[in-house]
Design an enzyme around this catalytic site. Structure first.
Site, PDB file in Angstrom:
ATOM      1  N   TYR A  25       6.645  38.710   2.614  1.00  0.00           N
ATOM      2  CA  TYR A  25       5.992  37.926   1.700  1.00  0.00           C
ATOM      3  C   TYR A  25       5.434  39.029   0.557  1.00  0.00           C
ATOM      4  CZ  TYR A  25       2.879  34.539  -0.588  1.00  0.00           C
ATOM      5  OH  TYR A  25       2.053  33.770  -1.399  1.00  0.00           O
TER       6      TYR A  25
ATOM      7  N   ARG B  51       3.091  19.591  -4.024  1.00  0.00           N
ATOM      8  CA  ARG B  51       1.717  19.738  -3.710  1.00  0.00           C
ATOM      9  C   ARG B  51       1.075  21.334  -3.962  1.00  0.00           C
ATOM     10  NH1 ARG B  51       2.721  19.972   2.552  1.00  0.00           N
ATOM     11  NH2 ARG B  51       4.524  21.507   2.011  1.00  0.00           N
TER      12      ARG B  51
END
Length: 256
Positions: free
Chosen positions: A160, A12
């Protein structure tokens, strides 16, 4: 012989966009997924519609053992590996303030976004050197997909940002080590890209982009990243290594 690319996290989003652009550039593709087999099959169908061969393989990049198996499957299936694209990555499950972030979230994000790619690249690079010595692959290449978060502070998702900054140094380290073999290792830094991952913050970034956060005043699309990777795959950057290429609509510029 047709060149082969292993693109992690390619069922994806950005990974799928990369796979499609590489197929258009003449590469056969190993599609990697973790949970959504149906999405991986759809991505593989898209590669085949573009005239190239595609196979799928489930592997969790956070596990070095599964990363090793992913490379082995690529070699067993296609007989070669010309390009590794480290794309798979996750965001924190909860966007927690830096002062409240948990060790579990940190470990989960770093395992997938940094530790996994580090040892996957190590294993793939050793095989690439051998393939090169045997004359099976002339110029292997490695691409690392990081983010503008490698240099942009977001205190609600510190783990992150740290993982992406780590990928920046990982790119330089492998570029340095593999230079003697003429193997380019290049980082691509996507900006704000329209994918499932950015879906929950769509309205926020719509406003910011409209207000000029991104000079081009539009969302990035997966194919924007894919075209950059395809240019690397086609050898247009073979005298470049250890560099970070921003694909962010100009976000990286400091402006007054």
């Amino acid at each position: 012989m047709t060149p082969v690319a292993l693109v992690t996290g390619s069922s994806r989003g950005i990974g799928r966009g990369i796979a499609f652009c590489l197929a258009q550039a003449g590469y056969d593709i190993l599609i990697n997924y973790t949970r959504n087999r149906q999405a991986a099959r759809k991505a593989a169908d898209g590669v085949r519609q573009r005239g190239r061969r595609a196979e799928i393989c489930r592997a969790d990049i956070a596990s070095s053992r599964e990363g090793t198996r992913l490379v082995d499957v690529t070699l067993d299936t296609f007989g070669r590996l010309d390009l590794l694209v480290n794309n798979a990555g996750i965001a924190p499950g909860v966007r927690a303030d830096l002062l409240a972030a948990t060790p579990d979230s940190y470990d989960e994000v770093l395992a997938t976004n940094l530790k996994g790619p580090y040892f996957l690249t190590q294993y793939a690079a050793n095989h690439m050197v051998e393939l090169q010595k045997k004359g099976i692959v002339e110029t292997p290449r490695i691409v690392v997909i990081s983010s503008i978060s490698a240099f942009t502070s977001s205190p609600s998702r510190g783990e992150y940002c740290i993982s992406k900054a780590g990928l920046n140094m990982m790119t330089r380290l492998f570029a340095d080590r593999l230079a003697e073999y003429g193997i380019p290792v290049i980082e691509v830094q996507p900006g704000i890209v329209q994918t499932d991952m950015t879906g929950p913050v769509r309205e926020k970034y719509d406003r910011l982009i409209a207000d000029g956060l991104v000079p081009y005043r539009r969302w990035g699309q997966p194919e924007d990243i894919g075209r950059a990777v395809a240019a690397i795959a086609l050898g247009y950057f073979d005298f470049t290594t250890g560099a970070a290429i921003p694909v962010d609509g100009g976000f990286h510029m400091r402006r007054l």
